[in-house]
Design an enzyme around this catalytic site. Sequence first.
Site, PDB file in Angstrom:
ATOM      1  CE  LYS A 261      -2.386  -2.773  -0.376  1.00  0.00           C
ATOM      2  NZ  LYS A 261      -2.555  -4.103  -0.427  1.00  0.00           N
TER       3      LYS A 261
ATOM      4  N   GLY B 263       9.189 -21.041  16.810  1.00  0.00           N
ATOM      5  CA  GLY B 263       8.428 -21.674  17.493  1.00  0.00           C
ATOM      6  C   GLY B 263       8.191 -23.258  17.003  1.00  0.00           C
TER       7      GLY B 263
ATOM      8  CB  ILE C 232      -0.114 -10.483  -5.337  1.00  0.00           C
ATOM      9  CG1 ILE C 232      -0.240 -10.737  -4.049  1.00  0.00           C
ATOM     10  CG2 ILE C 232       1.430  -9.745  -5.680  1.00  0.00           C
ATOM     11  CD1 ILE C 232       0.573 -11.582  -3.416  1.00  0.00           C
TER      12      ILE C 232
ATOM     13  CB  SER D 209       1.502 -12.906  -7.883  1.00  0.00           C
ATOM     14  OG  SER D 209       1.196 -12.360  -9.263  1.00  0.00           O
TER      15      SER D 209
ATOM     16  N   GLY E 171      -0.834 -17.340  -6.112  1.00  0.00           N
ATOM     17  CA  GLY E 171      -1.475 -17.682  -4.775  1.00  0.00           C
ATOM     18  C   GLY E 171      -0.557 -18.316  -3.754  1.00  0.00           C
ATOM     19  NE  ARG E 172       1.068 -15.216   1.242  1.00  0.00           N
ATOM     20  CZ  ARG E 172       2.299 -14.783   1.080  1.00  0.00           C
ATOM     21  NH1 ARG E 172       2.898 -14.627  -0.046  1.00  0.00           N
ATOM     22  NH2 ARG E 172       2.982 -15.137   2.139  1.00  0.00           N
TER      23      ARG E 172
ATOM     24  CG  HIS F 225     -24.174  16.956  -1.507  1.00  0.00           C
ATOM     25  ND1 HIS F 225     -23.936  16.650  -2.757  1.00  0.00           N
ATOM     26  CD2 HIS F 225     -24.116  18.380  -1.870  1.00  0.00           C
ATOM     27  CE1 HIS F 225     -23.951  17.325  -3.703  1.00  0.00           C
ATOM     28  NE2 HIS F 225     -23.933  18.404  -3.228  1.00  0.00           N
TER      29      HIS F 225
END
Length: 475
Positions: free
Chosen positions: A58, A122, A194, A279, A281-282, A454
């Site tokens: 962005k 982790g 994307i 791009s 997809g993930r 308005h």
Amino acid sequence: MSKNFDVVVIGGGPGGYIAAIRAAQLGFNTACIDEWKNEKGGPAPGGTCTNVGCIPSKALLQSSEHYEHASHGFAEHGIEVKGLGLNLEKMLGRKNTVVKQNNDGILYLFKKNKVTFFHGRGSFVKGDANGYEIKVAGAAEETITAKHVIVATGSNARALPGAEFDEKLILSNTGALSISEVPKKLGVIGAGVIGLEMGSVWRRLGAEVTVLEALPTFLGAVDEQIAKEAQKLLTKQGLAVNLGVKIGTIKAGKNSVSVEYTDAKGEAHTGEFDKLIISIGRTPNTIGLNAEGVGLKLDERGFIAVDGDCKTNLPNVWAVGDVVRGPMLAHKAEEEGVAVAERIAGQHGHVNFNTIPWVIYTSPEIAWVGKTEQQLKAEGVQYKAGTFPFLANGRARALGDTSGMVKFLADAKTDEILGVHIVGPMASELISEAVVAMEFRASSEDIARICHAHPSLSEATKEAALAVDKRALNF
Ligand code: FAD
Ligand code: NAI
């Protein structure tokens, strides 16, 4: 430092860090583990969204839009710009600063809410309904325990077989957000969210962008009328979108990438690009969690299997965000994080999947919530539709951005709003009104009877609601 926690969250993206904050607010002794590193090796919580997703994209969309306005848009307002230049290094530097502000903001929020942060990876060691042992592998290795575990490990860009990301020539979202010189020719495989957002950034900055999409329809999940309008507008801007292509061999040379593909007619082409963004997809990120070691079940697509409440097959282990089914959106991840923390506290956290808004931050923006017209048809639902073009909206004219429309879909009998679809200026902000309306199960008449300021773009929303009953006032 305490090593025994009520709640341990693995992953500090929007799903994880928000879950940790909410759990701490509810009085739980909470820890969040995140492994993302900044360029100095320090912690950079916020996940994909903050580091290589929502926030940096962005920032660049905004900067590149300013540049495009200065190059082409200001003249119409009587503003003459001479000697316009592009300092890409500075633009990317600003984007990095915005990212860092967000990373630091999350670390501040952890402190404020007394969430213990661990920088490292982790993974499950062992556990059962009485608690889990989690290993944290960071600068040092340590083991902590948790009564409840929330897995929020997110997703990674999906690669095309035979064209692994090198982030120099073949780019995932990570490389696409950090190209140091505007490519002359940019190839993009996948005309999804994307592809369109990053394609727009680099086109505005001067690249010739070719988008190669496998499906024969443009933005198939979007309302057809809105998708058609968006395709027309984006194509007019110079984004060359090729639908129905089949990608063949991709070869990275020294300074360029060649892509063999056949078009929708079956004709063979070879595209030569300075950079190639893939791009398509993930994929969910479960690597290194030791899911198999503790018997944490994945579904057939590799996502952590959860029920409607984000419960996994293991007692007191939950999973939220991109690593589980449902749309891969930051706000969906956050809502699930909050709901899970509340369920752990015995409350009734809830996520309404019917009212999750989508926004594609192209210019104009594309935003929607609820059902598309094609979905309603397929489901045999009787509906009424109302549209209103921004061309007839006074504020849009004053802004100099009259492209697109607002579209309402309402139940034919009850008038309940079933979907709202927008392509146009500030669609990302306008869609909130529709989300609120749908959450309250409002009718299109409810919106039509509400006083809107308005001149404002939101008057187009009111007019589209009026148009459902064929009584728009300004069109
Ligand atoms: P993530 O944000 O992926 O975070 C997961 C975190 O967990 C990461 O920091 C990762 O390093 C860490 N992690 C993983 N495994 C471990 C482990 N074993 N131990 C410790 N840490 C671990 N969505 C929107 O809603 N709006 C947008 O405008 C938008 N723009 C996007 C633009 C791009 C270019 C991309 C790629 C995505 C965009 N998204 C957008 C999608 C959004 O980024 C994701 O839906 C969101 O980040 C998912 O949040 P999450 O918390 O599930 O996972
Ligand atoms: P996507 O799912 O939005 O689009 C992928 C596109 O690639 C699809 O149109 C698909 O048909 C096409 N494709 C798949 N395989 C292909 C192939 N072999 N050849 C050519 N085309 C192919 O995925 P994208 O753009 O990678 O983004 C991933 C996700 O990240 C999005 O679905 C969204 O959830 C999230 N995101 C959200 C944003 C937002 O909310 N504004 C911005 C960017 C990403």
